[in-house]
Motif scaffolding. Structure first.
Motif, PDB file in Angstrom:
ATOM      1  N   GLU A  78       0.842  -1.197   0.000  1.00  0.00           N
ATOM      2  CA  GLU A  78       0.000   0.000   0.000  1.00  0.00           C
ATOM      3  C   GLU A  78       0.878   1.247   0.000  1.00  0.00           C
ATOM      4  O   GLU A  78       1.892   1.305   0.699  1.00  0.00           O
ATOM      5  CB  GLU A  78      -0.908   0.019   1.229  1.00  0.00           C
ATOM      6  CG  GLU A  78      -1.856   1.216   1.273  1.00  0.00           C
ATOM      7  CD  GLU A  78      -2.696   1.263   2.530  1.00  0.00           C
ATOM      8  OE1 GLU A  78      -3.397   2.273   2.745  1.00  0.00           O
ATOM      9  OE2 GLU A  78      -2.655   0.294   3.323  1.00  0.00           O
ATOM     10  N   ASP A  79       0.464   2.255  -0.792  1.00  0.00           N
ATOM     11  CA  ASP A  79       1.106   3.564  -0.798  1.00  0.00           C
ATOM     12  C   ASP A  79       0.201   4.583  -0.132  1.00  0.00           C
ATOM     13  O   ASP A  79      -1.011   4.630  -0.408  1.00  0.00           O
ATOM     14  CB  ASP A  79       1.365   4.038  -2.241  1.00  0.00           C
ATOM     15  CG  ASP A  79       2.617   3.442  -2.843  1.00  0.00           C
ATOM     16  OD1 ASP A  79       3.696   3.644  -2.267  1.00  0.00           O
ATOM     17  OD2 ASP A  79       2.511   2.787  -3.906  1.00  0.00           O
ATOM     18  N   ARG A  80       0.784   5.405   0.736  1.00  0.00           N
ATOM     19  CA  ARG A  80       0.067   6.544   1.292  1.00  0.00           C
ATOM     20  C   ARG A  80       0.975   7.767   1.199  1.00  0.00           C
ATOM     21  O   ARG A  80       2.142   7.707   1.613  1.00  0.00           O
ATOM     22  CB  ARG A  80      -0.319   6.321   2.753  1.00  0.00           C
ATOM     23  CG  ARG A  80      -1.294   5.192   2.998  1.00  0.00           C
ATOM     24  CD  ARG A  80      -1.608   5.058   4.481  1.00  0.00           C
ATOM     25  NE  ARG A  80      -2.299   3.810   4.776  1.00  0.00           N
ATOM     26  CZ  ARG A  80      -2.509   3.343   6.007  1.00  0.00           C
ATOM     27  NH1 ARG A  80      -2.082   4.053   7.049  1.00  0.00           N
ATOM     28  NH2 ARG A  80      -3.139   2.192   6.194  1.00  0.00           N
ATOM     29  N   VAL A  81       0.454   8.865   0.675  1.00  0.00           N
ATOM     30  CA  VAL A  81       1.192  10.124   0.624  1.00  0.00           C
ATOM     31  C   VAL A  81       0.390  11.148   1.414  1.00  0.00           C
ATOM     32  O   VAL A  81      -0.796  11.376   1.127  1.00  0.00           O
ATOM     33  CB  VAL A  81       1.416  10.599  -0.822  1.00  0.00           C
ATOM     34  CG1 VAL A  81       2.122  11.951  -0.834  1.00  0.00           C
ATOM     35  CG2 VAL A  81       2.248   9.564  -1.591  1.00  0.00           C
ATOM     36  N   ARG A  91      -4.504  13.090   3.440  1.00  0.00           N
ATOM     37  CA  ARG A  91      -4.007  12.099   2.489  1.00  0.00           C
ATOM     38  C   ARG A  91      -4.342  12.515   1.075  1.00  0.00           C
ATOM     39  O   ARG A  91      -5.485  12.896   0.770  1.00  0.00           O
ATOM     40  CB  ARG A  91      -4.591  10.723   2.796  1.00  0.00           C
ATOM     41  CG  ARG A  91      -4.062   9.644   1.846  1.00  0.00           C
ATOM     42  CD  ARG A  91      -4.534   8.255   2.228  1.00  0.00           C
ATOM     43  NE  ARG A  91      -4.048   7.275   1.274  1.00  0.00           N
ATOM     44  CZ  ARG A  91      -4.295   5.965   1.338  1.00  0.00           C
ATOM     45  NH1 ARG A  91      -5.035   5.498   2.349  1.00  0.00           N
ATOM     46  NH2 ARG A  91      -3.827   5.137   0.422  1.00  0.00           N
ATOM     47  N   ASN A  94      -4.480   8.444  -4.226  1.00  0.00           N
ATOM     48  CA  ASN A  94      -3.492   7.835  -5.116  1.00  0.00           C
ATOM     49  C   ASN A  94      -3.764   8.147  -6.578  1.00  0.00           C
ATOM     50  O   ASN A  94      -2.842   8.197  -7.405  1.00  0.00           O
ATOM     51  CB  ASN A  94      -3.453   6.319  -4.896  1.00  0.00           C
ATOM     52  CG  ASN A  94      -2.722   5.952  -3.613  1.00  0.00           C
ATOM     53  OD1 ASN A  94      -2.470   6.804  -2.771  1.00  0.00           O
ATOM     54  ND2 ASN A  94      -2.386   4.678  -3.463  1.00  0.00           N
ATOM     55  N   LEU A  97      -1.747  11.081  -7.725  1.00  0.00           N
ATOM     56  CA  LEU A  97      -0.296  11.014  -7.596  1.00  0.00           C
ATOM     57  C   LEU A  97       0.353  10.711  -8.937  1.00  0.00           C
ATOM     58  O   LEU A  97      -0.159   9.903  -9.721  1.00  0.00           O
ATOM     59  CB  LEU A  97       0.097   9.917  -6.606  1.00  0.00           C
ATOM     60  CG  LEU A  97      -0.354  10.114  -5.159  1.00  0.00           C
ATOM     61  CD1 LEU A  97       0.023   8.882  -4.331  1.00  0.00           C
ATOM     62  CD2 LEU A  97       0.258  11.363  -4.562  1.00  0.00           C
ATOM     63  N   ASP A  99       3.095   8.913 -11.405  1.00  0.00           N
ATOM     64  CA  ASP A  99       3.575   7.524 -11.386  1.00  0.00           C
ATOM     65  C   ASP A  99       4.816   7.342 -10.522  1.00  0.00           C
ATOM     66  O   ASP A  99       5.021   6.269  -9.942  1.00  0.00           O
ATOM     67  CB  ASP A  99       3.883   7.064 -12.813  1.00  0.00           C
ATOM     68  CG  ASP A  99       2.634   6.945 -13.671  1.00  0.00           C
ATOM     69  OD1 ASP A  99       1.528   6.913 -13.087  1.00  0.00           O
ATOM     70  OD2 ASP A  99       2.761   6.898 -14.903  1.00  0.00           O
ATOM     71  N   LEU A 102       4.256   5.986  -6.988  1.00  0.00           N
ATOM     72  CA  LEU A 102       3.542   4.724  -6.810  1.00  0.00           C
ATOM     73  C   LEU A 102       4.541   3.572  -6.842  1.00  0.00           C
ATOM     74  O   LEU A 102       5.480   3.561  -7.637  1.00  0.00           O
ATOM     75  CB  LEU A 102       2.477   4.564  -7.887  1.00  0.00           C
ATOM     76  CG  LEU A 102       1.395   5.654  -7.885  1.00  0.00           C
ATOM     77  CD1 LEU A 102       0.452   5.469  -9.062  1.00  0.00           C
ATOM     78  CD2 LEU A 102       0.620   5.669  -6.560  1.00  0.00           C
ATOM     79  N   ASN A 103       4.336   2.576  -5.996  1.00  0.00           N
ATOM     80  CA  ASN A 103       5.365   1.560  -5.768  1.00  0.00           C
ATOM     81  C   ASN A 103       4.904   0.121  -5.995  1.00  0.00           C
ATOM     82  O   ASN A 103       5.496  -0.810  -5.450  1.00  0.00           O
ATOM     83  CB  ASN A 103       5.890   1.697  -4.339  1.00  0.00           C
ATOM     84  CG  ASN A 103       6.741   2.925  -4.158  1.00  0.00           C
ATOM     85  OD1 ASN A 103       7.845   3.002  -4.674  1.00  0.00           O
ATOM     86  ND2 ASN A 103       6.210   3.916  -3.437  1.00  0.00           N
ATOM     87  N   GLU A 104       3.874  -0.069  -6.801  1.00  0.00           N
ATOM     88  CA  GLU A 104       3.444  -1.432  -7.105  1.00  0.00           C
ATOM     89  C   GLU A 104       4.590  -2.216  -7.734  1.00  0.00           C
ATOM     90  O   GLU A 104       5.244  -1.754  -8.675  1.00  0.00           O
ATOM     91  CB  GLU A 104       2.241  -1.403  -8.050  1.00  0.00           C
ATOM     92  CG  GLU A 104       1.692  -2.784  -8.350  1.00  0.00           C
ATOM     93  CD  GLU A 104       0.480  -2.746  -9.267  1.00  0.00           C
ATOM     94  OE1 GLU A 104      -0.017  -3.827  -9.639  1.00  0.00           O
ATOM     95  OE2 GLU A 104       0.035  -1.633  -9.620  1.00  0.00           O
TER      96      GLU A 104
END
Length: 540
Positions: A78-81, A91, A94, A97, A99, A102-104
């Motif tokens: 999961e990514d949270r910014v 928050r 996503n 955001l 690319d 994002l860290n998939e």
């Protein structure tokens, strides 16, 4: 000692280069000698990064890394910014955001463990790996090309004279030498000056990253969670941000980065990191936990327009010694590995052609045609935008990425970080709270957790070009900012018979290089201490 290739530095770039040369040699039936030296006492001991790792370059280098047991264990789930205010957080969805955030498919790693594993792969291929040997001097042939390095003497006394345990350094010669010292390598600085590698190039710009590793209660641990934040505790004009990465086995990496272009000389990156942990959105992951490790490291953040010329007669710069980190993605290990591979491939072709000590022009050419160049070009305007302030910078970079897809018809430029400090009298002081010893800590207890050690009776590896400047300029104009930008308590102003003097506690140094970068008069020159000294990070 003579080698075909010498690599200075045992991080991701240097080890990737060593592995790639040996792979190519084995596939082509050549027997090439490759030597790698590393100033740390063991491979990985000086490696420090957040770190979320993109495995793309590693997969190119070692396609079966999973089967070989590479320590990439925790895939991002999961990514949270977050945009932080002093007491709250907002928050960012996503879907809004770019690319790059994002860290998939990426992994949260302890990069020191990854580097140690890469060292094992290199040794298995026949690379001669020598930890505990610091490259102290560049060696040149009669034509002026690099022909290798000399390691530093061991056992020198404080006055530079040989002590009872003195051991002279070794001259290591090679047909090509690759410099992989990491951010702000001291030999890399010399090479840039000698060969004018930055002529017509933007200055490099940096951040300082301060990181702690915690063991937390199971109820607060979410393996694979990646939290990035911006805003508080930094003011709106200062670039910075924090991270919280949830690894395996109840481990959480927490850290904070401050751009070294900050203007207020009262600012302390170490204290900003301690304040960051007190925010409700951060402390909820740490309360009831135990701090296990601490470290700090400068980060090259200038991007594509701040990369120097990469090759010169007899050698090349690779990894963060050149500045390949992608600050917008908050990642550099994949770029370091790829750059090491590209340089290795150019060196291999030159060796097969029986060349030596010429310029590996195939390396920068291959970089320009690589996916790494494409990636860095797409995010090239990140740091220049963020220097314009939090809200304006974030807005402009968002437009750059979401509207122009990184292909805007302009490239913004970087300026040197040491030029930005304002006089202390023109800036507000910052009242940092005292550490509580539970969630927040002081410098010396933090340095203790970095396992840092230097023999005290040796020449100081933090050299002043002019002994008077720290008092006549830095103290008088900026209230001695080296006392605050150093995250290890190396520098302090002491009174000697009523006269101020700069005291350098070099034994505390964690090799972050911040002083070499931020000193406003560029009066401090960081050089390597005796080999094997400095921090011993346990998988940071």
């Amino acid at each position: 000692m003579e080698f075909d290739v010498l690599i200075v530095g045992g991080g991701p770039a240097g080890l990737a280069a060593a592995i790639r040369i040996k792979q190519l040699a084995a596939a082509d039936g050549h027997d090439l000698s490759v030597c790698l030296i590393e100033k740390a006492a063991e491979i990985g001991a000086h490696t420090l990064s957040g770190a979320v790792m993109d495995p793309r370059a590693l997969t190119e280098l070692i396609p079966d890394w999973k089967a070989r047991g590479a320590p990439l264990i925790t895939e991002v789930s999961e990514d949270r910014v977050l945009l932080l205010s002093e007491t709250g957080a907002r928050r960012i969805p996503n879907g809004l955001l770019p690319d790059c955030l994002l860290n998939e498919g990426n992994y949260i790693v302890r990069l020191g463990h990854v580097v140690k594993w890469l060292g094992e792969q290199a040794e298995a291929l026949g690379v001669e790996v020598y930890p505990g040997f610091a490259g102290a001097e560049i060696l040149f042939d009669p034509s002026g090309a690099v022909k290798g390095v000399a390691t530093g003497d061991m056992g020198l006394m404080r006055d530079g004279m040989p002590g009872p345990n003195h051991q002279p350094g070794m001259a290591l010669h090679a047909r090509y030498t690759l410099f992989a010292e990491g951010c702000r390598g001291h030999l890399g600085k010399q090479l840039e000056a000698r060969y004018r590698l930055r002529e017509g190039i933007d200055p490099q710009t940096y951040g300082i990253g301060i990181k702690e590793l915690w063991e937390v209660p199971t109820s607060q641990h979410q393996p694979g969670l990646v939290v990035h934040s911006t805003g508080w505790p930094m003011d709106k004009a200062t670039y910075g941000g924090g991270f919280v990465y949830h690894l395996e086995e109840r481990l959480v990496a927490v850290g904070h980065v401050v751009g070294l272009n900050y203007r207020n000389p009262h600012l302390s990156p170490f204290e900003e990191m301690q304040r960051y942990k007190t925010h409700p959105e951060v402390r909820r992951y740490l309360e009831g936990g135990k701090r296990l490790a601490y470290g700090a490291r400068a980060i090259a953040a200038g991007g594509l327009q701040s990369l120097p010329q990469l090759a010169f007669p007899g050698g090349a710069l690779i990894g963060d010694n050149a500045g390949f980190l992608n600050a917008a993605r908050i990642k550099g290990s994949h770029a370091a590995i790829k750059s090491g591979m590209l340089a290795a491939e150019a060196a291999f072709r030159a060796l097969v052609d029986a060349r030596q000590h010429d310029t590996l022009t195939a390396y920068p050419a291959a970089f320009r045609n690589s996916w790494l160049h494409t990636e860095l070009h797409k995010t090239r305007n990140f740091k220049p935008y963020m220097k314009r302030g939090l809200y304006l910078g974030a807005l402009m970079f968002g437009i750059d990425q979401l509207v122009f897809r990184g292909k805007a018809p302009w490239t913004l430029h970087n300026s040197a970080d040491h030029d930005t400090l304002k006089p202390a009298a023109e800036c507000d002081g910052i009242n940092y709270p005292k550490p509580d010893g539970v969630l927040t800590f002081d410098r010396l207890s933090s340095v203790f957790l970095s396992n840092t050690h230097h023999e005290e009776d040796q020449p100081c590896h933090l050299r002043l070009k002019n002994d008077m400047v720290p008092i006549t300029v830095n103290l008088a104009r900026y209230e001695a900012p080296e006392q605050r930008y150093c995250p290890a308590g190396v520098y302090e102003i002491v009174q000697v018979e009523g006269t101020p003097r700069l005291q350098i506690n070099a034994q505390n140094c964690v090799h972050c290089k911040t002083c070499d970068i931020k000193d406003p008069t560029q009066n401090i020159d960081w050089v390597v201490p005796q080999g094997g000294e400095g921090p011993i990070y346990q998988g940071m």
